[in-house]
Design a protein around this motif. Structure first.
Motif, PDB file in Angstrom:
ATOM      1  N   ILE A 281       0.838  -1.199   0.000  1.00 45.52           N
ATOM      2  CA  ILE A 281       0.000   0.000   0.000  1.00 45.52           C
ATOM      3  C   ILE A 281       0.873   1.249   0.000  1.00 45.52           C
ATOM      4  O   ILE A 281       0.691   2.175  -0.805  1.00 45.52           O
ATOM      5  N   SER A 282       1.850   1.277   0.895  1.00 45.67           N
ATOM      6  CA  SER A 282       2.744   2.432   0.992  1.00 45.67           C
ATOM      7  C   SER A 282       3.579   2.608  -0.276  1.00 45.67           C
ATOM      8  O   SER A 282       3.678   3.703  -0.825  1.00 45.67           O
TER       9      SER A 282
ATOM     10  N   SER B 208      -7.683   8.830 -13.164  1.00 44.40           N
ATOM     11  CA  SER B 208      -8.445   8.309 -12.034  1.00 44.40           C
ATOM     12  C   SER B 208      -9.939   8.551 -12.227  1.00 44.40           C
ATOM     13  O   SER B 208     -10.765   7.689 -11.916  1.00 44.40           O
TER      14      SER B 208
ATOM     15  N   ALA C 175       3.081   1.384  -3.369  1.00 46.67           N
ATOM     16  CA  ALA C 175       2.297   1.666  -4.572  1.00 46.67           C
ATOM     17  C   ALA C 175       1.855   3.123  -4.607  1.00 46.67           C
ATOM     18  O   ALA C 175       1.811   3.745  -5.673  1.00 46.67           O
ATOM     19  N   ASN C 176       1.531   3.671  -3.448  1.00 46.79           N
ATOM     20  CA  ASN C 176       1.157   5.080  -3.397  1.00 46.79           C
ATOM     21  C   ASN C 176       2.308   5.987  -3.825  1.00 46.79           C
ATOM     22  O   ASN C 176       2.104   7.044  -4.404  1.00 46.79           O
ATOM     23  N   GLN C 177       3.538   5.544  -3.569  1.00 47.38           N
ATOM     24  CA  GLN C 177       4.711   6.322  -3.946  1.00 47.38           C
ATOM     25  C   GLN C 177       5.154   6.065  -5.383  1.00 47.38           C
ATOM     26  O   GLN C 177       5.576   6.983  -6.085  1.00 47.38           O
TER      27      GLN C 177
ATOM     28  N   LYS D 121      -1.817   1.642  -8.590  1.00 52.61           N
ATOM     29  CA  LYS D 121      -2.669   2.836  -8.615  1.00 52.61           C
ATOM     30  C   LYS D 121      -3.609   2.739  -9.816  1.00 52.61           C
ATOM     31  O   LYS D 121      -3.178   2.358 -10.911  1.00 52.61           O
TER      32      LYS D 121
ATOM     33  N   GLU E 107      -7.836   1.691   0.290  1.00 53.43           N
ATOM     34  CA  GLU E 107      -6.814   2.737   0.191  1.00 53.43           C
ATOM     35  C   GLU E 107      -6.757   3.333  -1.208  1.00 53.43           C
ATOM     36  O   GLU E 107      -5.838   4.091  -1.540  1.00 53.43           O
ATOM     37  N   GLY E 108      -7.733   2.978  -2.073  1.00 55.46           N
ATOM     38  CA  GLY E 108      -7.783   3.531  -3.415  1.00 55.46           C
ATOM     39  C   GLY E 108      -6.843   2.866  -4.392  1.00 55.46           C
ATOM     40  O   GLY E 108      -6.479   3.449  -5.420  1.00 55.46           O
ATOM     41  N   LEU E 109      -6.454   1.619  -4.117  1.00 59.03           N
ATOM     42  CA  LEU E 109      -5.525   0.881  -4.970  1.00 59.03           C
ATOM     43  C   LEU E 109      -6.171  -0.407  -5.476  1.00 59.03           C
ATOM     44  O   LEU E 109      -7.075  -0.955  -4.845  1.00 59.03           O
TER      45      LEU E 109
END
Length: 327
Positions: free
Chosen positions: A96-97, A268, A99-101, A261, A129-131
């Protein structure tokens, strides 16, 4: 059914797991995972798993969980014989962390003890988490290849999680006709099962769930389920340094997990609008006779989760309740 206060159940789980070297942090991760299975109607992945988790941990020397071969977008988790639920949870937080980056993140894991649990649990968190999430698990051998009668492959589940404008869309299923947890629950409750789920030691159809241990489980969709299970055996086992085939014995489950993402290829806004349109087409399509409505994958579980809310008690089957009492 028996009611048990959730706080009491949490204390029981903590105390039982502390006796087998498990920290309070990890105990609470396991508890929340099993509770979610129980309240969403998946008792096969609920507290009936506790005796096996404890017995498996008793046989292992536990080492710290380690991250190996880490790059910007990938990492391999050496579970150090910790419970699979905990190792997969830590992998989930990592992807999660990352992929957000970075847009894409992958994680592999092996050297775990006991169950990895419901893959949908991890996918729901990733999608929340939007992924977009993806996960496969190569489990201990329990299922014959299509046309065979000797167990070679695991029940090897696969799962996806998609963020939507509303609740996460979660897809999670084993490549065996039934999960082993469902069969174990039938064994505990002394129930027969339909044909096409297991075969006995002679390769004949059986309605006895115990033949999952004595004979073999069968794949979903015949040769198609077999092919999918084989792909997962490679991706969730061999690919991440785990075991496969006859070497994949109890406690050698491996997993592969990915988070992406949703705006990697399109905006998006387009992703969410197009998915909402597709979901609407599904919901408004004609319903077959005998069905009340069309549900999305994972929707029934979410409805039960929402209804449960902040209840103080959870209901367990009498057999599972007695197991918890003995613990």
């Amino acid at each position: 059914m028996k009611e048990i206060r959730i706080n009491d159940l949490k204390l029981v789980v903590r105390r039982a797991l502390s006796d087998v070297q498990i920290s309070e942090r990890e105990s609470d991760i396991i508890f929340e995972h099993l509770l979610d299975g129980e309240i969403t109607g998946h008792s096969s992945h609920g507290f009936m798993r506790m005796p096996k988790i404890i017995n498996d941990l008793k046989t292992k020397k536990i080492s710290p969980i380690q991250k190996k071969d880490q790059t910007v977008q990938s990492v391999l988790f050496d579970g150090g014989n910790h419970t699979g639920i905990v190792v997969a949870y830590d992998a989930m937080r990592h992807v999660i962390s990352a992929a957000n980056q970075n847009g894409v993140a992958t994680a592999g894991g092996s050297n775990v003890t006991g169950t990895i649990g419901q893959l949908g649990y991890f996918m729901r968190h990733i999608a929340s988490e939007g992924l977009i999430g993806f996960m496969v698990v190569a489990s201990e051998y329990a299922m014959a290849p299509w046309g065979g009668m000797t167990p070679v492959l695991g029940t090897n589940p696969i799962a996806f999680g998609f963020p939507t404008k509303d609740m996460p869309l979660v897809i999670d299923f084993a490549t065996s006709a039934w999960s082993y947890g469902s069969l174990k629950l039938a064994m505990l409750e002394g129930k027969k099962i339909p044909t096409g789920i297991v075969i006995d030691a002679d390769g004949n159809d059986s309605i006895d769930p115990n033949d999952a241990d004595n004979g073999s489980q069968l794949p979903i969709a015949q040769h198609k389920g077999y092919a999918l299970a084989l792909a997962i055996e490679i991706l969730g086992g061999l690919f991440v340094g785990g075991k496969a085939g006859y070497e994949a014995v109890k406690g050698t489950d491996g997993f592969f997990m990915m988070a992406l993402k949703p705006d990697l290829f399109i905006s998006s806004v387009s992703y969410y609008e197009n998915l909402a349109s597709l979901i609407d087409e599904i919901r408004t399509s004609k319903v077959r006779p005998g069905f009340e409505r069309i549900y999305l994958p994972g929707e029934k579980s979410q409805i039960k989760r929402d209804r449960f809310g902040d209840e103080d008690f959870v209901e367990l089957s009498e057999q599972v309740y007695n197991q918890i009492k003995s613990i």
